[in-house]
Every structure is written in C-alpha cells, then in structure tokens.
Write an enzyme that holds these catalytic residues in place. Structure first.
Site, PDB file in Angstrom:
ATOM      1  N   ASN A  28       0.840  -1.282   0.037  1.00 47.63           N
ATOM      2  CA  ASN A  28       0.077   0.012  -0.059  1.00 47.63           C
ATOM      3  C   ASN A  28       0.986   1.354   0.076  1.00 47.63           C
ATOM      4  OD1 ASN A  28      -1.814   2.030   0.475  1.00 47.63           O
ATOM      5  ND2 ASN A  28      -2.440   1.385   2.609  1.00 47.63           N
ATOM      6  N   LYS A  82      -0.061   4.170  -0.385  1.00 42.75           N
ATOM      7  CA  LYS A  82      -0.816   5.608   0.337  1.00 42.75           C
ATOM      8  C   LYS A  82      -0.385   6.763  -0.416  1.00 42.75           C
ATOM      9  CE  LYS A  82      -0.057   3.132   4.731  1.00 42.75           C
ATOM     10  NZ  LYS A  82      -0.138   3.375   6.298  1.00 42.75           N
ATOM     11  N   HIS A 140      -9.527   0.978   4.962  1.00 44.33           N
ATOM     12  CA  HIS A 140      -8.396   1.066   5.666  1.00 44.33           C
ATOM     13  C   HIS A 140      -8.372   2.104   6.766  1.00 44.33           C
ATOM     14  CE1 HIS A 140      -4.192   2.470   6.192  1.00 44.33           C
ATOM     15  NE2 HIS A 140      -3.737   1.196   5.744  1.00 44.33           N
ATOM     16  N   GLU A 158      -6.867   4.488   8.017  1.00 42.78           N
ATOM     17  CA  GLU A 158      -6.814   5.762   7.570  1.00 42.78           C
ATOM     18  C   GLU A 158      -7.981   6.192   7.168  1.00 42.78           C
ATOM     19  OE1 GLU A 158      -3.183   5.153   5.611  1.00 42.78           O
ATOM     20  OE2 GLU A 158      -2.270   4.725   7.587  1.00 42.78           O
ATOM     21  N   GLU A 211      -5.263  -5.163  10.781  1.00 41.00           N
ATOM     22  CA  GLU A 211      -4.318  -4.114  11.007  1.00 41.00           C
ATOM     23  C   GLU A 211      -4.393  -3.170  12.196  1.00 41.00           C
ATOM     24  OE1 GLU A 211      -2.209  -2.770   7.038  1.00 41.00           O
ATOM     25  OE2 GLU A 211      -4.147  -1.746   7.276  1.00 41.00           O
ATOM     26  N   GLY A 251       2.398   2.433  10.748  1.00 38.82           N
ATOM     27  CA  GLY A 251       3.146   3.718  10.418  1.00 38.82           C
ATOM     28  C   GLY A 251       3.923   3.977  11.739  1.00 38.82           C
ATOM     29  N   SER A 293       3.514  -2.038  10.304  1.00 35.60           N
ATOM     30  CA  SER A 293       4.763  -2.025  10.519  1.00 35.60           C
ATOM     31  C   SER A 293       5.322  -3.364  10.300  1.00 35.60           C
ATOM     32  CB  SER A 293       5.372  -1.470  11.982  1.00 35.60           C
ATOM     33  OG  SER A 293       4.909  -0.125  12.038  1.00 35.60           O
TER      34      SER A 293
HETATM   35  P1  PGA Z   1       2.886   0.314   7.668  1.00 37.81           P
HETATM   36  O1  PGA Z   1       1.240   0.587   7.052  1.00 37.81           O
HETATM   37  O2  PGA Z   1       3.499  -0.936   7.197  1.00 37.81           O
HETATM   38  O3  PGA Z   1       3.644   1.429   7.078  1.00 37.81           O
HETATM   39  O4  PGA Z   1       2.503   0.407   8.936  1.00 37.81           O
HETATM   40  C1  PGA Z   1       0.540  -0.590   7.020  1.00 37.81           C
HETATM   41  C2  PGA Z   1      -1.023  -0.233   6.212  1.00 37.81           C
HETATM   42  O5  PGA Z   1      -1.396   1.043   6.562  1.00 37.81           O
HETATM   43  O6  PGA Z   1      -1.438  -0.988   5.387  1.00 37.81           O
END
Ligand code: PGA
Length: 259
Positions: A9, A11, A97, A99, A169, A175, A215
C-alpha cells in the site's frame, strides 16, 4: 489451496518518477522469482495506477486501488468507480483502511457498500479491520473487530465471501514502528477465523485469507508469517523500497508454500 498474499500500500506517496521507478524494479525482480507461489499486488495512488499497471504488465504483480466508490456513475465529485478501476486493469481494492476510517471518517455502513459493490463489479476487496490503542488497552479488540467484520460483510453470501480478503491491522501498529507480536497477531487472526466460521461455515473460514498489517518490515515478516493463521501481509512504508518489499515477498514465499 490458498496462495499467500503480499500487498504493498503506497498510500499518498511517490510521484510520477518514483512510482515508475518502483514499479520497474519490482517488475524485473518479480519476473525472475522462481515458483511464484504467492500473489503480490501493489496499491499506488489513483493518478499513477495506469502507468504503474503498464510497467507491471507481464510481471505477474497485480494492481489494486486504495479505495473505491460504490455507485456505478453519476454526480459524485472526486470519487472513482469500480468499472473505471476495472477498465485500467485493477483487480483488487482496499476497503475500510484504518486511515479512511479514522482520518477521513468512513463508517462501517459505507465500507459495507464498498465491499459489496466491489464484488458485484468484479474487484476483489481487502476489508481492513483493527482496533485503536485505547481499545486494545481496554481489552476491546475482539469486540471492535467483530463489529467491523459483521457490519462490513453484512448481507454477503458465503459464495461472495470467497472473493474477500481480510486484513487485520491494529491501528496502533500502522506507521508507528510498533508491530503486534506474532502471538498477538495470531490470537486475533484465530479469533477472526472462528468468527467467520460462526457467521458462515468452517470451510469458508478456512479458505479465506487473513493478512496482517502494521509496520511489517524485512526483519519481522518471517516471524509473522510463521503463525498458523497469518496468510499474508499488507505492507505500507516498507513497500516503498523495492528491496525491502522483495525481502518480505521472499519471506512469505518461504513460510507459506501452498500444498
Ligand atoms: P505500515 O502501513 O506498514 O507503514 O505500518 C500498513 C498499512 O497501513 O497498510
């Protein structure tokens, strides 16, 4: 037989140049990976989807969108339809997701419409679920995940469920550099599978792929993939570096060879 899945992803990252560079590097490396007992898909920003799709063409890496709208067409300024995404070669889309849930404010009801419309329109949805840190601290993880899954899949038949991938997640791990321990991930994945078995049946629950995200890095992917109910990973930050993403893909291939 369920193939492990690795999703990258991107983003709201990359630009015209860096997205092409990343796609080119992934395409040439993946073409050479022997066996390919893994499904890999990348989720670039909308505006680069088409160019990235062209760069990936023939590599075996699939294309996905980070979001989608559920209406087929019309006055929905700024939104992108399922048929538009199909038109440019997308096979997957993320739905819900964290976010989009917590920054943009998407509700379970909206996410359910996206999941259902995606399947009807021929896109395979990855339904993302996961608890906030305060919810985990209050021992509410299972309750939150249950609500997100029940509402996100509400009204969906067992037949259509076969098109769905779930991504667990934990929001506190996205992140942040904090990863759920392999045991924490396994516990929730096991819980989700049992929940799906109650909602549908054991066969459907066993067949569905449940990815872990939050992460995921080259140095923790193997440990996470060693867990029984972790069928793949959804990678954010580390998917922006071709080498890191490839190390993760190799770890997944090593740990989860389909039989
Ligand atoms: P990250 O994001 O690996 O940067 O923690 C994962 C995600 O949001 O899908």
């Amino acid at each position: 037989m369920k193939k492990p899945f690795v999703a990258g992803n991107w983003k709201m990252n990359t630009n015209g140049h860096t997205s092409m560079d990343l796609a080119d590097r992934l395409a040439s490396a993946f073409t050479e990976l022997a066996g390919r007992n893994v499904t890999v898909a990348v989720f670039p920003p909308f505006v680069y989807l088409q160019a990235v799709g062209k760069a990936l063409n023939g590599s075996g890496i699939a294309l996905g969108a980070q979001d989608v709208y559920f209406e087929p067409d019309g006055a929905f300024t700024g939104e992108i339809s399922i048929s538009m995404l199909r038109d440019i070669g997308c096979n997957y889309c993320l739905c819900g997701h964290s976010e989009r849930r917590h920054v943009i404010g998407e509700t379970d009801g909206l996410i359910r419409k996206k999941v259902s419309a995606a399947i009807s329109g021929g896109l395979l949805p990855i339904l993302c679920v996961g608890e906030l840190l305060e919810e985990r601290k209050a021992s509410r993880t299972n309750e939150v995940v249950t609500r997100q899954i029940k509402e996100g899949l509400s009204g969906l038949s067992a037949e259509k469920l076969a098109a769905v991938i779930i991504a667990y997640e934990p929001v506190w791990a996205i992140g942040t550099g904090l990863t759920a321990t392999p045991q924490q991930a396994q516990e929730v994945h096991d819980f989700i599978r049992k929940l799906l078995s109650q909602m549908y049946n054991q066969r459907s629950a066993e067949d569905i792929r449940i990815l872990y995200g939050g992460s995921v890095k080259p140095d923790n992917a193997a440990e996470l993939m060693g867990q029984k109910d972790v069928d793949g990973v959804l990678v954010g930050g580390a998917s922006l570096k071709a080498n890191d993403f490839l190390v993760i893909i190799r770890a997944v291939m090593r740990f989860k060879m389909p039989v």
